[in-house]
Design a protein around this motif. Sequence first.
Motif, PDB file in Angstrom:
ATOM      1  N   PHE A  76       0.735  -1.313   0.040  1.00  8.10           N
ATOM      2  CA  PHE A  76       0.034   0.107   0.081  1.00  8.10           C
ATOM      3  C   PHE A  76       1.020   1.233   0.261  1.00  8.10           C
ATOM      4  CE2 PHE A  76      -1.756   3.443   2.397  1.00  8.10           C
ATOM      5  CZ  PHE A  76      -2.921   3.942   1.625  1.00  8.10           C
ATOM      6  N   ARG A  77       0.454   2.285  -0.888  1.00  6.90           N
ATOM      7  CA  ARG A  77       1.190   3.261  -0.809  1.00  6.90           C
ATOM      8  C   ARG A  77       0.129   4.540  -0.619  1.00  6.90           C
ATOM      9  NH1 ARG A  77       1.950   7.154  -4.365  1.00  6.90           N
ATOM     10  NH2 ARG A  77       1.146   5.902  -6.313  1.00  6.90           N
ATOM     11  N   GLY A  78       0.351   5.547  -0.034  1.00  5.08           N
ATOM     12  CA  GLY A  78      -0.669   6.662   0.037  1.00  5.08           C
ATOM     13  C   GLY A  78       0.337   7.968   0.079  1.00  5.08           C
ATOM     14  N   ASP A  79       0.019   8.951  -0.837  1.00  8.69           N
ATOM     15  CA  ASP A  79       0.414  10.224  -0.776  1.00  8.69           C
ATOM     16  C   ASP A  79      -0.602  11.295  -0.421  1.00  8.69           C
ATOM     17  OD1 ASP A  79       2.871   9.368  -1.506  1.00  8.69           O
ATOM     18  OD2 ASP A  79       2.596   9.536  -3.570  1.00  8.69           O
ATOM     19  N   THR A  80      -0.447  12.312   0.378  1.00  8.70           N
ATOM     20  CA  THR A  80      -1.307  13.164   0.575  1.00  8.70           C
ATOM     21  C   THR A  80      -0.886  14.543   0.460  1.00  8.70           C
ATOM     22  OG1 THR A  80      -2.309  11.751   2.156  1.00  8.70           O
ATOM     23  CG2 THR A  80      -2.686  14.032   2.302  1.00  8.70           C
ATOM     24  N   ALA A  81      -1.703  15.238  -0.421  1.00  5.29           N
ATOM     25  CA  ALA A  81      -1.043  16.783  -0.676  1.00  5.29           C
ATOM     26  C   ALA A  81      -2.501  17.666  -0.370  1.00  5.29           C
ATOM     27  CB  ALA A  81      -0.798  16.857  -2.095  1.00  5.29           C
ATOM     28  N   GLU A  82      -2.408  18.614   0.199  1.00  7.17           N
ATOM     29  CA  GLU A  82      -3.374  19.550   0.577  1.00  7.17           C
ATOM     30  C   GLU A  82      -4.075  20.133  -0.695  1.00  7.17           C
ATOM     31  OE1 GLU A  82      -4.985  20.502   3.500  1.00  7.17           O
ATOM     32  OE2 GLU A  82      -3.849  18.662   4.157  1.00  7.17           O
ATOM     33  N   ASP A  87      -3.376  10.378  -3.565  1.00  5.26           N
ATOM     34  CA  ASP A  87      -3.456   9.433  -4.293  1.00  5.26           C
ATOM     35  C   ASP A  87      -2.884   8.043  -3.504  1.00  5.26           C
ATOM     36  OD1 ASP A  87      -3.666  10.828  -6.714  1.00  5.26           O
ATOM     37  OD2 ASP A  87      -1.518  11.127  -6.862  1.00  5.26           O
ATOM     38  N   GLN A  88      -3.844   6.998  -3.811  1.00  7.80           N
ATOM     39  CA  GLN A  88      -3.346   5.712  -3.274  1.00  7.80           C
ATOM     40  C   GLN A  88      -3.118   4.707  -4.199  1.00  7.80           C
ATOM     41  OE1 GLN A  88      -6.887   5.511  -1.003  1.00  7.80           O
ATOM     42  NE2 GLN A  88      -6.078   6.438   0.659  1.00  7.80           N
ATOM     43  N   GLN A  89      -2.312   3.702  -3.667  1.00  9.52           N
ATOM     44  CA  GLN A  89      -1.972   2.635  -4.621  1.00  9.52           C
ATOM     45  C   GLN A  89      -2.013   1.241  -3.932  1.00  9.52           C
ATOM     46  OE1 GLN A  89       2.089   2.217  -6.081  1.00  9.52           O
ATOM     47  NE2 GLN A  89       1.324   0.920  -7.887  1.00  9.52           N
ATOM     48  N   PHE A  90      -2.742   0.427  -4.242  1.00  7.22           N
ATOM     49  CA  PHE A  90      -2.917  -1.092  -3.533  1.00  7.22           C
ATOM     50  C   PHE A  90      -2.589  -2.039  -4.596  1.00  7.22           C
ATOM     51  CE2 PHE A  90      -6.155   1.813  -2.152  1.00  7.22           C
ATOM     52  CZ  PHE A  90      -6.313   1.661  -0.707  1.00  7.22           C
ATOM     53  N   VAL A  91      -1.468  -2.696  -4.315  1.00  9.65           N
ATOM     54  CA  VAL A  91      -0.999  -3.682  -5.114  1.00  9.65           C
ATOM     55  C   VAL A  91      -1.275  -4.995  -4.521  1.00  9.65           C
ATOM     56  CG1 VAL A  91       1.058  -5.033  -5.914  1.00  9.65           C
ATOM     57  CG2 VAL A  91       0.834  -2.218  -5.592  1.00  9.65           C
ATOM     58  N   LEU A  92      -2.227  -6.007  -5.142  1.00  8.05           N
ATOM     59  CA  LEU A  92      -2.749  -7.207  -4.661  1.00  8.05           C
ATOM     60  C   LEU A  92      -2.245  -8.283  -5.381  1.00  8.05           C
ATOM     61  CD1 LEU A  92      -6.128  -5.558  -4.659  1.00  8.05           C
ATOM     62  CD2 LEU A  92      -5.279  -6.545  -2.810  1.00  8.05           C
ATOM     63  N   GLN A  93      -1.752  -9.522  -4.890  1.00 12.00           N
ATOM     64  CA  GLN A  93      -1.205 -10.581  -5.562  1.00 12.00           C
ATOM     65  C   GLN A  93      -1.828 -11.992  -5.054  1.00 12.00           C
ATOM     66  OE1 GLN A  93       3.094 -10.979  -5.193  1.00 12.00           O
ATOM     67  NE2 GLN A  93       3.104 -11.893  -7.281  1.00 12.00           N
ATOM     68  N   ASP A  94      -1.943 -12.998  -5.878  1.00 14.17           N
ATOM     69  CA  ASP A  94      -2.278 -14.045  -5.438  1.00 14.17           C
ATOM     70  C   ASP A  94      -1.222 -14.984  -4.714  1.00 14.17           C
ATOM     71  OD1 ASP A  94      -1.102 -14.792  -7.738  1.00 14.17           O
ATOM     72  OD2 ASP A  94      -2.282 -16.258  -8.062  1.00 14.17           O
ATOM     73  N   LEU A 101      -2.640  -7.317  -9.232  1.00 10.62           N
ATOM     74  CA  LEU A 101      -3.646  -6.453  -9.421  1.00 10.62           C
ATOM     75  C   LEU A 101      -3.050  -5.041  -8.999  1.00 10.62           C
ATOM     76  CD1 LEU A 101      -6.289  -5.069 -10.480  1.00 10.62           C
ATOM     77  CD2 LEU A 101      -7.284  -5.772  -8.130  1.00 10.62           C
ATOM     78  N   ASP A 102      -3.085  -3.992  -9.637  1.00 11.10           N
ATOM     79  CA  ASP A 102      -2.370  -2.550  -9.367  1.00 11.10           C
ATOM     80  C   ASP A 102      -3.569  -1.650  -9.173  1.00 11.10           C
ATOM     81  OD1 ASP A 102      -0.986  -0.308  -8.606  1.00 11.10           O
ATOM     82  OD2 ASP A 102       0.419  -0.576  -9.984  1.00 11.10           O
ATOM     83  N   LEU A 103      -4.066  -1.447  -8.008  1.00  7.23           N
ATOM     84  CA  LEU A 103      -5.229  -0.355  -7.913  1.00  7.23           C
ATOM     85  C   LEU A 103      -4.745   1.119  -7.601  1.00  7.23           C
ATOM     86  CD1 LEU A 103      -8.288   0.309  -8.073  1.00  7.23           C
ATOM     87  CD2 LEU A 103      -8.541  -0.387  -5.497  1.00  7.23           C
ATOM     88  N   GLN A 104      -4.910   1.842  -8.586  1.00  7.50           N
ATOM     89  CA  GLN A 104      -4.330   3.133  -8.331  1.00  7.50           C
ATOM     90  C   GLN A 104      -5.560   4.231  -8.233  1.00  7.50           C
ATOM     91  OE1 GLN A 104      -1.859   3.723 -11.669  1.00  7.50           O
ATOM     92  NE2 GLN A 104      -0.428   2.368 -10.970  1.00  7.50           N
ATOM     93  N   ALA A 105      -5.596   4.563  -7.013  1.00  5.22           N
ATOM     94  CA  ALA A 105      -6.879   5.459  -6.700  1.00  5.22           C
ATOM     95  C   ALA A 105      -6.535   7.008  -6.558  1.00  5.22           C
ATOM     96  CB  ALA A 105      -7.624   4.926  -5.522  1.00  5.22           C
ATOM     97  N   THR A 106      -7.299   7.847  -7.290  1.00  2.00           N
ATOM     98  CA  THR A 106      -7.010   9.308  -7.083  1.00  2.00           C
ATOM     99  C   THR A 106      -8.296   9.908  -6.277  1.00  2.00           C
ATOM    100  OG1 THR A 106      -5.884   9.391  -8.848  1.00  2.00           O
ATOM    101  CG2 THR A 106      -6.680  11.567  -8.079  1.00  2.00           C
ATOM    102  N   VAL A 107      -8.093  10.422  -5.109  1.00  5.27           N
ATOM    103  CA  VAL A 107      -9.105  10.865  -4.414  1.00  5.27           C
ATOM    104  C   VAL A 107      -9.187  12.478  -4.500  1.00  5.27           C
ATOM    105  CG1 VAL A 107     -10.238  11.227  -2.207  1.00  5.27           C
ATOM    106  CG2 VAL A 107      -8.943   9.038  -2.601  1.00  5.27           C
ATOM    107  N   GLU A 108     -10.203  12.983  -5.207  1.00  2.00           N
ATOM    108  CA  GLU A 108     -10.108  14.303  -5.440  1.00  2.00           C
ATOM    109  C   GLU A 108     -10.998  15.378  -4.609  1.00  2.00           C
ATOM    110  OE1 GLU A 108     -10.799  14.924  -9.685  1.00  2.00           O
ATOM    111  OE2 GLU A 108      -9.536  13.248 -10.170  1.00  2.00           O
ATOM    112  N   ARG A 109     -10.811  16.377  -4.334  1.00  2.00           N
ATOM    113  CA  ARG A 109     -11.603  17.413  -3.632  1.00  2.00           C
ATOM    114  C   ARG A 109     -12.942  17.815  -4.429  1.00  2.00           C
ATOM    115  NH1 ARG A 109      -8.876  20.962   0.485  1.00  2.00           N
ATOM    116  NH2 ARG A 109      -6.857  19.819   0.808  1.00  2.00           N
ATOM    117  N   PRO A 110     -14.014  17.798  -3.804  1.00  2.00           N
ATOM    118  CA  PRO A 110     -15.235  18.250  -4.536  1.00  2.00           C
ATOM    119  C   PRO A 110     -15.276  19.940  -4.719  1.00  2.00           C
ATOM    120  CG  PRO A 110     -15.859  17.951  -2.270  1.00  2.00           C
ATOM    121  CD  PRO A 110     -14.450  17.454  -2.299  1.00  2.00           C
ATOM    122  N   PRO A 111     -15.517  20.118  -5.802  1.00  2.00           N
ATOM    123  CA  PRO A 111     -15.376  21.611  -6.099  1.00  2.00           C
ATOM    124  C   PRO A 111     -16.166  22.622  -4.818  1.00  2.00           C
ATOM    125  CG  PRO A 111     -16.931  20.797  -7.334  1.00  2.00           C
ATOM    126  CD  PRO A 111     -16.434  19.776  -6.942  1.00  2.00           C
TER     127      PRO A 111
END
Length: 135
Positions: A76-82, A87-94, A101-111
């Motif tokens: 798991f990797r998470g970067d936070t910027a004000e 951005d968050q990255q979850f790497v899953l493996q069997d 599976l490399d899940l890359q999620a961008t969390v955005e602020r609402p306008p």
Amino acid sequence: MTRRGAWLGSGLLRRAALLHTVANSFMADGYSGAAFDVARMVLRSSHTREQGPGPHNIVAALVDPVCGLPLRLKRFRGDTAENYGSDQQFVLQDAAKTAVLDLQATVERPPPASPPTSGRPSSAACPAPDSPVVV
């Protein structure tokens, strides 16, 4: 995609609704490839902060022992910027190391809510239907 890891793409297609039922994902795309006989899929999604569950809910559903895929969280990797969300990255493996599976999620602020353009309430901009019109 290699034959050994082909189950990953099939399993994700069967669980595509997770992006909208367990998280507030508003955009998703991705790509696949293989190296060293390991199937690798990258799934990118965008979520709006403070509007329902986030990407960790997708991961929890994917690793669920009953309804999920035979994956475990490898990294798991998470970067936070004000200013730019996070951005968050979850790497899953069997366990057999046939698929990643490399899940890359961008969390955005609402306008931000737009401020009123004048000091008057917005209802003052339009006269009531029964009031006289001054020309």
